[in-house]
Design a protein around this motif. Structure first.
Motif, PDB file in Angstrom:
ATOM      1  N   ARG A 325       0.771  -1.319   0.181  1.00 27.17           N
ATOM      2  CA  ARG A 325      -0.151   0.096   0.100  1.00 27.17           C
ATOM      3  C   ARG A 325       0.583   0.814  -0.123  1.00 27.17           C
ATOM      4  NH1 ARG A 325      -2.819  -3.744  -0.751  1.00 27.17           N
ATOM      5  NH2 ARG A 325      -4.864  -4.573   0.267  1.00 27.17           N
ATOM      6  N   VAL A 326       1.321   2.472  -1.079  1.00 32.53           N
ATOM      7  CA  VAL A 326       2.516   2.731  -0.538  1.00 32.53           C
ATOM      8  C   VAL A 326       1.445   4.071  -1.670  1.00 32.53           C
ATOM      9  CG1 VAL A 326       4.024   3.567  -2.353  1.00 32.53           C
ATOM     10  CG2 VAL A 326       3.873   1.481  -1.724  1.00 32.53           C
ATOM     11  N   ALA A 327       1.552   4.805  -0.799  1.00 35.25           N
ATOM     12  CA  ALA A 327       0.837   6.747  -0.731  1.00 35.25           C
ATOM     13  C   ALA A 327       1.872   7.529  -1.160  1.00 35.25           C
ATOM     14  CB  ALA A 327      -0.422   7.164   0.016  1.00 35.25           C
ATOM     15  N   VAL A 328       1.784   8.553  -2.197  1.00 29.93           N
ATOM     16  CA  VAL A 328       2.273   9.468  -2.809  1.00 29.93           C
ATOM     17  C   VAL A 328       1.611  10.299  -2.833  1.00 29.93           C
ATOM     18  CG1 VAL A 328       3.974  10.416  -4.412  1.00 29.93           C
ATOM     19  CG2 VAL A 328       4.380   7.948  -4.172  1.00 29.93           C
ATOM     20  N   GLY A 329       1.945  11.482  -1.730  1.00 26.51           N
ATOM     21  CA  GLY A 329       1.740  12.971  -2.287  1.00 26.51           C
ATOM     22  C   GLY A 329       0.727  12.819  -1.145  1.00 26.51           C
ATOM     23  N   MET A 330       0.190  11.403  -0.685  1.00 27.82           N
ATOM     24  CA  MET A 330      -1.296  12.320   0.885  1.00 27.82           C
ATOM     25  C   MET A 330      -1.016  10.851   1.872  1.00 27.82           C
ATOM     26  SD  MET A 330      -4.250   9.408  -1.058  1.00 27.82           S
ATOM     27  CE  MET A 330      -5.217   9.476   0.101  1.00 27.82           C
ATOM     28  N   ASP A 331      -1.911  10.583   2.454  1.00 30.52           N
ATOM     29  CA  ASP A 331      -1.237   9.731   4.630  1.00 30.52           C
ATOM     30  C   ASP A 331      -2.145   8.876   3.574  1.00 30.52           C
ATOM     31  OD1 ASP A 331      -0.702   9.218   6.471  1.00 30.52           O
ATOM     32  OD2 ASP A 331      -2.816   9.720   7.437  1.00 30.52           O
ATOM     33  N   ALA A 332      -1.204   8.004   3.881  1.00 31.69           N
ATOM     34  CA  ALA A 332      -0.472   6.364   3.854  1.00 31.69           C
ATOM     35  C   ALA A 332      -1.577   5.298   5.046  1.00 31.69           C
ATOM     36  CB  ALA A 332       0.480   5.909   3.421  1.00 31.69           C
ATOM     37  N   ASN A 333      -2.013   6.145   5.920  1.00 35.86           N
ATOM     38  CA  ASN A 333      -2.964   5.779   6.360  1.00 35.86           C
ATOM     39  C   ASN A 333      -4.273   6.044   6.555  1.00 35.86           C
ATOM     40  OD1 ASN A 333      -1.452   5.151   8.817  1.00 35.86           O
ATOM     41  ND2 ASN A 333      -1.146   6.597   9.360  1.00 35.86           N
ATOM     42  N   ARG A 334      -4.589   6.654   5.199  1.00 34.79           N
ATOM     43  CA  ARG A 334      -5.762   7.885   5.224  1.00 34.79           C
ATOM     44  C   ARG A 334      -6.145   6.751   3.966  1.00 34.79           C
ATOM     45  NH1 ARG A 334      -8.967  10.521   7.046  1.00 34.79           N
ATOM     46  NH2 ARG A 334     -10.879  11.314   5.492  1.00 34.79           N
TER      47      ARG A 334
END
Length: 454
Positions: A325-334
């Motif tokens: 689960r990879v998020a670039v530019g936003m919160d990974a927990n969200r």
């Protein structure tokens, strides 16, 4: 002679201790406590600037008796810089601009002061570069150099004495980390020197009505170097950000006593210096010719204006037992929370899928209006179905699958209509009474309705 007193101060939070210790008990950081030698309690020069000019230091007034016409703003050469500062430079204010080396801090301030010097007295103080180096940069950028006053000095007392004779309206200090005061018994760049130099310059600015812009270094994690009290004593804190592989730079205010925070200004680095970008949405909407699944346009709110940004999501079969689960530019927990909402209320199980989320253009989304955009782009990539290129989406998603409204919904839709978008999926509460011309707005209250609207 009396023995110099010493104190131990944390570089991160500013907490002081009677003796050195490895961990700060206030902020829980390790190896941030340094020894500081304390100078005299109050020097004669510090007493000179103890009160503000014209106020007597002890006069009590009611709030309605204060004259607001004494602070006309100074318009700089860049409208994007004026936007971030809240409408212009306020006389008597202390502004701190930080950023990574090579971001363009000195270039931006040199361009601003060269153009301001054509209208009013301005002084550029350089402590890191020689006067020849600054002059070579100004000539390379083609700036007017006839009226800008230059000074190469690192002593704060000498700078203030010269400023009293020159009487400039704006002063640039490049940078605060190399300035020093004779009363402080420590090397330049230390906690005590940076703190006392910034406090001294701030008092001098407010007493004489001179706007002082200080350049600050940043640490490897992107925060301002020096004591935390540095950000408390100044009026406006601005960060100049930009990747080395990108020609675009963003200017964002983190503290502003004269305007809104989180304002965003966009500049482009060219051979002739920094050029302001009047329409930043056009940069972040540079979509490819071929349509692809998992791509959708959302409208985020930056300070006082909307910004259209492309969001991309890639959902693919995972070869590992623990999908990524990879998020670039936003919160990974969200992102993890939105995946659970999609499973519970959308009927799509992605526990065996790798999910990658990227906000195009390096924009960092901190608000919740991107929730609905992430979910719809996730469905598009999972089903391998391309969304319409003229579709714009925004809205907050709750844990029970409801679509909550976001602030400034009408302004977001108007901005999307200006860029040619014909359809929008938004919360019901954000549907305007008067629709933008040529746009169809679909209001939804639940995630299931948003999926049907696709």
């Amino acid at each position: 002679m009396a023995k110099n007193k010493t104190a131990y101060v944390c570089n991160e939070c500013g907490q002081d201790f009677p003796r050195w210790q490895g961990q700060c008990s206030a902020c829980q950081e390790w190896n941030t406590i340094t020894e500081v030698r304390l100078g005299p309690a109050k020097s004669a020069r510090a007493a000179q600037f103890s009160g503000y000019a014209g106020q007597g230091g002890s006069e009590v007034q009611t709030l309605d008796q204060i004259d607001l016409n004494e602070l006309p703003r100074i318009t700089s050469a860049f409208s994007e810089l004026d936007r971030v500062l809240g409408g212009g430079i306020v006389p008597g204010s202390a502004i701190l601009i930080g950023g990574h080396p090579g971001a363009g801090k000195s270039t931006l301030l040199l361009q601003t002061l060269c153009l301001l010097a054509e209208q009013m007295p301005a002084l550029y103080v350089t402590g890191e570069e020689s006067l020849q180096q600054v002059a070579m940069r100004a000539n390379r950028l083609g700036l007017p150099t006839a009226k800008l006053r230059m000074l190469s000095e690192t002593s704060v007392e000498q700078i203030c004495d010269i400023a009293l004779k020159e009487k400039p309206k704006v002063i640039v200090i490049d940078s605060i980390q190399v300035m020093h005061m004779s009363d402080v018994q420590s090397s330049p760049g230390s906690v005590s020197q940076v703190r006392e130099s910034a406090s001294y310059l701030t008092r001098f600015a407010k007493q004489n009505g001179i706007a002082i812009i200080m350049v600050g270094h940043v640490t490897k994690d992107g925060s301002l170097a020096g004591p935390k009290v540095l950000e408390h004593c100044i009026d406006c804190s601005v960060m100049f950000e930009g990747d080395s592989d990108s020609r675009y730079r963003t200017l964002r205010s983190h503290k502003n006593r004269f305007g809104a925070i989180n304002e965003l200004g966009v500049f482009a680095m060219t051979e002739r210096g920094l050029k302001e970008v009047a329409n930043p949405s056009a940069i972040f909407l540079s979509r490819g010719d071929g349509a692809a699944s998992g791509s959708v346009v959302m409208v985020v709110w930056e300070g006082t204006r909307p910004l259209l940004v492309e969001l991309q999501v890639l959902v693919d079969n995972s070869a590992m037992s623990n999908p990524r689960r990879v998020a670039v530019g936003m919160d990974a927990n969200r992102l993890a929370m939105l995946l659970a909402v999609m499973h519970k209320h959308g009927g799509l199980l992605m526990s065996d899928q790798d999910v990658f989320v990227n906000v195009v253009g390096g924009v960092k989304v901190t608000e919740t209006s991107a929730d609905l955009s992430v979910l719809l782009a996730m469905v598009s990539s999972f089903r391998d179905e391309v969304l319409a290129s003229d579709l714009v989406v925004f809205g907050e998603v709750g844990l029970s699958g409801e679509i909550r409204p976001v602030p400034n919904g009408q302004e977001r839709l108007v901005e999307a209509a200006k860029h040619g978008f014909k359809r929008a999926i938004v919360p019901v509460a954000n549907v305007p009474k008067r629709m933008p011309e040529g746009m169809e707005v679909v209001g939804v209250t639940k995630l299931s309705q948003a999926l049907e609207a696709l």
